[in-house]
Design a protein around this motif. Structure first.
Motif, PDB file in Angstrom:
ATOM      1  N   ALA A 158      36.101  44.137  22.685  1.00 28.53           N
ATOM      2  CA  ALA A 158      36.399  45.550  22.457  1.00 28.53           C
ATOM      3  C   ALA A 158      37.777  45.935  22.972  1.00 28.53           C
ATOM      4  CB  ALA A 158      35.349  46.420  23.147  1.00 28.53           C
ATOM      5  N   GLU A 159      38.287  45.148  23.909  1.00 34.03           N
ATOM      6  CA  GLU A 159      39.506  45.525  24.621  1.00 34.03           C
ATOM      7  C   GLU A 159      40.757  45.266  23.779  1.00 34.03           C
ATOM      8  OE1 GLU A 159      41.758  44.536  28.775  1.00 34.03           O
ATOM      9  OE2 GLU A 159      40.281  43.161  28.001  1.00 34.03           O
ATOM     10  N   ARG A 160      41.718  46.162  23.926  1.00 33.18           N
ATOM     11  CA  ARG A 160      42.984  46.019  23.225  1.00 33.18           C
ATOM     12  C   ARG A 160      44.054  45.389  24.114  1.00 33.18           C
ATOM     13  NH1 ARG A 160      39.689  46.947  19.984  1.00 33.18           N
ATOM     14  NH2 ARG A 160      39.578  48.665  18.554  1.00 33.18           N
ATOM     15  N   SER A 161      43.919  45.524  25.429  1.00 32.48           N
ATOM     16  CA  SER A 161      44.929  44.978  26.343  1.00 32.48           C
ATOM     17  C   SER A 161      44.650  43.512  26.617  1.00 32.48           C
ATOM     18  CB  SER A 161      44.951  45.767  27.654  1.00 32.48           C
ATOM     19  OG  SER A 161      43.840  45.420  28.429  1.00 32.48           O
ATOM     20  N   GLN A 162      45.514  42.907  27.350  1.00 35.73           N
ATOM     21  CA  GLN A 162      45.414  41.485  27.658  1.00 35.73           C
ATOM     22  C   GLN A 162      44.987  41.244  29.105  1.00 35.73           C
ATOM     23  OE1 GLN A 162      46.010  39.133  25.163  1.00 35.73           O
ATOM     24  NE2 GLN A 162      45.923  41.005  23.962  1.00 35.73           N
ATOM     25  N   THR A 163      44.327  42.200  29.716  1.00 36.91           N
ATOM     26  CA  THR A 163      43.973  42.126  31.133  1.00 36.91           C
ATOM     27  C   THR A 163      43.191  40.866  31.475  1.00 36.91           C
ATOM     28  OG1 THR A 163      43.851  44.523  31.124  1.00 36.91           O
ATOM     29  CG2 THR A 163      42.925  43.403  33.036  1.00 36.91           C
ATOM     30  N   LEU A 164      42.159  40.575  30.702  1.00 37.83           N
ATOM     31  CA  LEU A 164      41.329  39.410  31.011  1.00 37.83           C
ATOM     32  C   LEU A 164      42.088  38.104  30.846  1.00 37.83           C
ATOM     33  CD1 LEU A 164      37.821  40.184  29.487  1.00 37.83           C
ATOM     34  CD2 LEU A 164      38.392  39.884  31.875  1.00 37.83           C
ATOM     35  N   LEU A 165      43.008  38.066  29.895  1.00 41.01           N
ATOM     36  CA  LEU A 165      43.757  36.832  29.657  1.00 41.01           C
ATOM     37  C   LEU A 165      44.621  36.448  30.846  1.00 41.01           C
ATOM     38  CD1 LEU A 165      44.931  37.528  26.004  1.00 41.01           C
ATOM     39  CD2 LEU A 165      43.065  36.041  26.744  1.00 41.01           C
ATOM     40  N   ARG A 166      45.076  37.434  31.583  1.00 36.08           N
ATOM     41  CA  ARG A 166      45.984  37.189  32.701  1.00 36.08           C
ATOM     42  C   ARG A 166      45.279  37.057  34.043  1.00 36.08           C
ATOM     43  NH1 ARG A 166      48.518  41.512  29.961  1.00 36.08           N
ATOM     44  NH2 ARG A 166      47.812  42.890  31.609  1.00 36.08           N
ATOM     45  N   ASP A 167      43.974  37.207  34.086  1.00 33.63           N
ATOM     46  CA  ASP A 167      43.263  37.211  35.360  1.00 33.63           C
ATOM     47  C   ASP A 167      43.040  35.780  35.845  1.00 33.63           C
ATOM     48  OD1 ASP A 167      41.078  37.324  37.329  1.00 33.63           O
ATOM     49  OD2 ASP A 167      41.033  39.447  36.807  1.00 33.63           O
ATOM     50  N   GLN A 168      43.821  35.385  36.844  1.00 32.89           N
ATOM     51  CA  GLN A 168      43.747  34.026  37.379  1.00 32.89           C
ATOM     52  C   GLN A 168      42.422  33.768  38.102  1.00 32.89           C
ATOM     53  OE1 GLN A 168      45.863  31.569  36.658  1.00 32.89           O
ATOM     54  NE2 GLN A 168      46.773  33.118  35.327  1.00 32.89           N
ATOM     55  N   LYS A 169      41.905  34.776  38.775  1.00 41.57           N
ATOM     56  CA  LYS A 169      40.629  34.613  39.480  1.00 41.57           C
ATOM     57  C   LYS A 169      39.527  34.299  38.473  1.00 41.57           C
ATOM     58  CE  LYS A 169      39.698  37.388  42.940  1.00 41.57           C
ATOM     59  NZ  LYS A 169      39.250  38.533  43.746  1.00 41.57           N
ATOM     60  N   LEU A 170      39.518  35.027  37.352  1.00 38.05           N
ATOM     61  CA  LEU A 170      38.517  34.776  36.319  1.00 38.05           C
ATOM     62  C   LEU A 170      38.685  33.372  35.752  1.00 38.05           C
ATOM     63  CD1 LEU A 170      36.189  35.610  34.479  1.00 38.05           C
ATOM     64  CD2 LEU A 170      37.887  36.634  32.937  1.00 38.05           C
ATOM     65  N   SER A 171      39.913  32.969  35.500  1.00 40.07           N
ATOM     66  CA  SER A 171      40.158  31.630  34.957  1.00 40.07           C
ATOM     67  C   SER A 171      39.599  30.547  35.861  1.00 40.07           C
ATOM     68  CB  SER A 171      41.651  31.405  34.737  1.00 40.07           C
ATOM     69  OG  SER A 171      42.130  32.309  33.783  1.00 40.07           O
ATOM     70  N   SER A 172      39.844  30.667  37.161  1.00 38.82           N
ATOM     71  CA  SER A 172      39.344  29.645  38.081  1.00 38.82           C
ATOM     72  C   SER A 172      37.818  29.695  38.198  1.00 38.82           C
ATOM     73  CB  SER A 172      40.008  29.760  39.455  1.00 38.82           C
ATOM     74  OG  SER A 172      39.682  30.974  40.062  1.00 38.82           O
ATOM     75  N   LEU A 173      37.244  30.895  38.145  1.00 36.88           N
ATOM     76  CA  LEU A 173      35.784  31.001  38.173  1.00 36.88           C
ATOM     77  C   LEU A 173      35.170  30.377  36.917  1.00 36.88           C
ATOM     78  CD1 LEU A 173      35.337  34.630  39.550  1.00 36.88           C
ATOM     79  CD2 LEU A 173      34.600  32.529  40.683  1.00 36.88           C
ATOM     80  N   LEU A 174      35.796  30.586  35.780  1.00 34.34           N
ATOM     81  CA  LEU A 174      35.268  30.019  34.541  1.00 34.34           C
ATOM     82  C   LEU A 174      35.309  28.495  34.558  1.00 34.34           C
ATOM     83  CD1 LEU A 174      36.606  32.505  31.846  1.00 34.34           C
ATOM     84  CD2 LEU A 174      34.239  32.184  32.610  1.00 34.34           C
ATOM     85  N   VAL A 175      36.339  27.931  35.151  1.00 33.96           N
ATOM     86  CA  VAL A 175      36.413  26.471  35.278  1.00 33.96           C
ATOM     87  C   VAL A 175      35.201  25.974  36.070  1.00 33.96           C
ATOM     88  CG1 VAL A 175      37.690  24.567  36.334  1.00 33.96           C
ATOM     89  CG2 VAL A 175      38.908  26.307  35.011  1.00 33.96           C
ATOM     90  N   ARG A 176      34.897  26.641  37.173  1.00 34.06           N
ATOM     91  CA  ARG A 176      33.731  26.262  37.996  1.00 34.06           C
ATOM     92  C   ARG A 176      32.429  26.466  37.237  1.00 34.06           C
ATOM     93  NH1 ARG A 176      33.924  29.436  43.501  1.00 34.06           N
ATOM     94  NH2 ARG A 176      31.842  28.539  43.652  1.00 34.06           N
ATOM     95  N   LEU A 177      32.322  27.606  36.567  1.00 33.27           N
ATOM     96  CA  LEU A 177      31.069  27.940  35.895  1.00 33.27           C
ATOM     97  C   LEU A 177      30.801  27.058  34.678  1.00 33.27           C
ATOM     98  CD1 LEU A 177      31.227  31.819  36.212  1.00 33.27           C
ATOM     99  CD2 LEU A 177      29.681  30.259  37.425  1.00 33.27           C
ATOM    100  N   ARG A 178      31.838  26.579  34.052  1.00 33.86           N
ATOM    101  CA  ARG A 178      31.654  25.668  32.917  1.00 33.86           C
ATOM    102  C   ARG A 178      30.979  24.373  33.353  1.00 33.86           C
ATOM    103  NH1 ARG A 178      36.360  26.285  28.626  1.00 33.86           N
ATOM    104  NH2 ARG A 178      35.621  24.228  28.074  1.00 33.86           N
ATOM    105  N   GLN A 179      31.133  24.021  34.628  1.00 34.45           N
ATOM    106  CA  GLN A 179      30.545  22.803  35.185  1.00 34.45           C
ATOM    107  C   GLN A 179      29.172  23.041  35.820  1.00 34.45           C
ATOM    108  OE1 GLN A 179      32.286  20.093  34.464  1.00 34.45           O
ATOM    109  NE2 GLN A 179      33.795  21.484  33.579  1.00 34.45           N
ATOM    110  N   ASN A 180      28.685  24.264  35.770  1.00 36.23           N
ATOM    111  CA  ASN A 180      27.429  24.621  36.404  1.00 36.23           C
ATOM    112  C   ASN A 180      26.274  23.841  35.793  1.00 36.23           C
ATOM    113  OD1 ASN A 180      24.935  26.319  37.003  1.00 36.23           O
ATOM    114  ND2 ASN A 180      26.505  27.440  38.151  1.00 36.23           N
ATOM    115  N   ALA A 181      25.324  23.446  36.620  1.00 34.64           N
ATOM    116  CA  ALA A 181      24.163  22.673  36.150  1.00 34.64           C
ATOM    117  C   ALA A 181      23.229  23.517  35.279  1.00 34.64           C
ATOM    118  CB  ALA A 181      23.391  22.116  37.343  1.00 34.64           C
TER     119      ALA A 181
END
Length: 179
Positions: free
Chosen positions: A138-161
């Motif tokens: 829904a978002e028009r801005s690029q806020t999520l794309l630039r969020d480094q904390k989210l990026s690192s969390l997603l890397v961890r969560l992709r490996q979640n059991a």
């Protein structure tokens, strides 16, 4: 099951309280009491109403989305309140007006902080990832794309059991790449 206005009218007993009024009374009750169990009951009811798009307008008018958002930012230690708030917010965030409210109110940052804080809680993590996915679309801005904390969390969560968590993390990661 999604409802229609006609269905709601048929289900409301004669002399009974209508949905709009009932939802407003629930929000008012939350603010008028300090009892945690009452808060849990109210937020559970409001989150249940958020499942059906016919209720979104009533929830928005009663400012239930602001209540959910407020709960997530208060550092509340009661897990059930947090669960109800994120479930309700996730469901109602499909409404464009609510999505805009969340983006304008720094909700993306709050959701990432919630994800970090409750990273071991499957129910909360899955709802936060789903809410972020809805907001990204829904978002028009690029806020999520630039969020480094989210990026690192997603890397961890992709490996979640847990496949629910890892699959949702993959979906959000892929959506972020496509934007």
């Amino acid at each position: 099951m999604f409802s229609t206005l006609e269905h709601l009218k048929r289900r409301t007993p004669e002399g009974g309280i209508n949905r709009r009024t009932y939802i407003q009374l629930l929000v008012d009750e939350y603010y008028e009491t300090s009892n945690v169990e009452a808060h849990q009951q109210v937020t559970a009811n409001l989150a249940n109403f958020a499942y059906d798009p016919i209720n979104w307008r009533f929830l928005q008018e009663a400012k239930a989305h602001e209540l959910f958002y407020e709960i997530l930012g208060e550092g509340i230690v009661d897990r059930l309140l947090v669960v109800h708030a994120i479930v309700g917010l996730t469901n109602i965030s499909l409404d464009p007006g609510i999505a805009e409210y969340l983006v304008r109110s720094n909700g993306l940052k709050r959701l990432v902080e919630l994800l970090e804080k409750y990273i071991a809680d499957c129910e909360i993590v899955c709802n936060v990832l789903t809410c972020l996915t809805f907001l990204l679309n829904a978002e028009r801005s690029q806020t999520l794309l630039r969020d480094q904390k989210l990026s690192s969390l997603l890397v961890r969560l992709r490996q979640n059991a847990n496949p629910r968590i890892s699959n949702l993390a993959v979906v959000l990661s892929e959506d972020l790449k496509q934007k």
